[in-house]
Structure formats: structure tokens, C-alpha cells
Design an enzyme around this catalytic site. Structure first.
Site, PDB file in Angstrom:
ATOM      1  N   LYS A   1      -3.947 -10.076   3.905  1.00  0.00           N
ATOM      2  CA  LYS A   1      -3.453  -9.364   2.726  1.00  0.00           C
ATOM      3  C   LYS A   1      -2.516 -10.293   1.959  1.00  0.00           C
ATOM      4  O   LYS A   1      -1.577 -10.864   2.531  1.00  0.00           O
ATOM      5  CB  LYS A   1      -2.691  -8.124   3.183  1.00  0.00           C
TER       6      LYS A   1
HETATM    7  C1  E4P Z   1      -1.950  -0.375   1.293  1.00  0.00           C
HETATM    8  O1  E4P Z   1      -2.588  -1.269   1.781  1.00  0.00           O
HETATM    9  C2  E4P Z   1      -0.499  -0.160   1.485  1.00  0.00           C
HETATM   10  O2  E4P Z   1      -0.205  -0.400   2.837  1.00  0.00           O
HETATM   11  C3  E4P Z   1      -0.056   1.257   1.228  1.00  0.00           C
HETATM   12  O3  E4P Z   1      -1.113   2.072   0.792  1.00  0.00           O
HETATM   13  C4  E4P Z   1       1.220   1.378   0.479  1.00  0.00           C
HETATM   14  O4  E4P Z   1       1.471   2.720   0.231  1.00  0.00           O
HETATM   15  P1  E4P Z   1       2.898   3.345  -0.082  1.00  0.00           P
HETATM   16  O5  E4P Z   1       3.078   3.345  -1.552  1.00  0.00           O
HETATM   17  O6  E4P Z   1       2.808   4.731   0.476  1.00  0.00           O
HETATM   18  O7  E4P Z   1       3.912   2.498   0.634  1.00  0.00           O
END
Ligand code: E4P
Length: 215
Positions: free
Chosen positions: A83
Site C-alpha cells: 500500500k
Molecule cells: C483502506 O484501505 C483504509 O484502511 C480504510 O478504509 C480507512 O478507513 P477510515 O477512514 O475508516 O480510517
């Protein structure tokens, strides 16, 4: 549509996998910080539970650092997807990692043009964050619609992971738009299975069955 779970918690991942709907996992540094143990061990354990893409985030800000981290993360297991945050250095890292055959998920996408750039750089996945846009009074799902349209226009094969999902309607809208993947927190996966009329129906069927048993 594929279902990913957005967590680093092994119990939640095992539980979601046992339902038979789990296609992959996304994590981020915040989710990892909530769990005990070394990140590398957590990623390895997740990959042993789920046979699908498992996103592990690089935390360097410079592209050379991201590439170095990406190579290390990719060594953990063939399921690992690196990522990478949506920055200029992030795009450079995506390009390099793609050339080395390492899959990337470009995260923190908040505009359609960011998604297009990430796809063109060679990302395997892009992650638009819908909930965080909703939080600032912007229609998060509209971003997904736009990315979906752009990718269709140019036959782009980069998969869209709808991220930052807050409730079941985000998942329904993801499916209606036809985006590839929804990455969903465990709490929302549980909500997706529920309906008050289902519970009410079970109650009344069981009550009526008692009468059958007492014949
Ligand atoms: C996605 O890959 C992220 O880990 C995640 O969806 C972030 O979401 P949040 O806005 O609830 O932290």
C-alpha cells in the site's frame, strides 16, 4: 463484487473468512497499531488465513524508501500487496514496484484524477476513501462513480477498492456502481447480515414450532 475486510485483527479476519465471503484484507498503520505483535508477523498470519490480496502499507515518504519497504513486504508472502500513499513519490514507487512485478494499492485517493494517475503509474488497486469525504460534507460515492467511469472509458484494469466504508449503504452503492471491491470494517460486515424482519421471522417460526412439538 469482491469483499475485503478492513482490519488487522486476526479474530475478525478468521470470523469473516468462516462466512465464506472473504476475498482479501486491507490494513493501514492505524489498524496495525491497535493489534499486538510485530507488523511482519501480523501480515504473515493474515496471509495464512486469507488466500487473496493483503494490503500492507509502506510508511516512508520518499520513493526510494517506499520501494525498499515494498520489496521487504512483498517477501513476506505472495498475497502481499504494497500500500502506497497517493503522492508524487508514491507514484514513482508504484512505477518501480510494478516494473519488478510487485503489486501496489494506492491509498488515500480523494479525487478521480489521483486515481487515474495511480492507474497509469502501474497500480494494481486504487483506494478512494468515501467515508472521510462524507465526513467533510462531500459525496464520497460520487468519487467512486467518476473513477469507475474513467476506468471504463479507457479499459483500465486497475481494480477499485472502495475504502473508508462506514455503513451498509456504502456497500450497496459500491455494488450498484459496479466497483470491483469494497473493503469493509468487521462491524459493518456484521450489520450487512442483519435485518429486523429476519429476526422477527425467526422468532415467530420458532414460537409456532413449539406448538408443533407439543402436539
Ligand atoms: C483502506 O484501505 C483504509 O484502511 C480504510 O478504509 C480507512 O478507513 P477510515 O477512514 O475508516 O480510517
Amino acid at each position: 463484487m469482491k469483499f475485503f475486510i478492513d482490519t488487522a485483527n486476526l479474530d475478525e479476519i478468521r470470523e469473516a473468512a468462516s462466512i465464506g465471503i472473504l476475498d482479501g484484507v486491507t490494513t493501514n498503520p492505524t489498524l496495525i497499531s491497535r493489534e499486538k505483535g510485530e507488523p511482519k508477523e501480523i501480515f504473515k498470519a493474515i496471509c495464512e488465513i486469507v488466500d487473496g490480496p493483503v494490503s500492507a502499507e509502506a510508511v516512508s515518504l520518499d520513493w526510494e524508501g517506499m520501494v525498499k519497504e515494498g520489496r521487504e513486504l512483498a517477501k513476506i508472502h505472495s498475497n502481499i500487496v504494497v500500500k502506497i500513499p497517493m503522492t508524487k513519490d508514491g507514484l514513482k514507487a508504484v512505477k518501480q514496484l510494478a516494473e519488478e512485478g510487485i503489486r501496489t494499492n494506492v491509498t488515500l485517493i480523494f479525487s478521480p484524477i489521483q486515481a487515474l494517475l495511480a492507474a497509469r503509474a502501474g497500480a494494481s488497486f486504487v483506494s478512494p476513501f468515501v467515508g472521510r469525504l462524507d465526513d467533510i460534507a462531500t459525496e464520497g460515492m460520487q468519487l467512486v462513480e467518476q473513477i469507475q467511469q474513467i476506468f471504463e472509458n479507457y479499459d483500465i484494469t486497475t481494480e477499485i477498492i472502495v475504502a473508508s466504508i462506514r455503513h451498509t449503504m456504502h456497500v450497496v452503492e459500491t455494488a450498484l456502481i459496479g466497483a470491483d471491491i469494497a473493503t469493509i470494517p468487521f462491524k459493518v460486515i456484521e450489520q450487512m447480515m442483519k435485518h429486523p424482519l429476519t429476526d422477527k421471522g425467526i422468532d415467530s417460526f420458532l414460537k409456532d414450532w413449539e406448538q408443533v412439538k407439543n402436539r
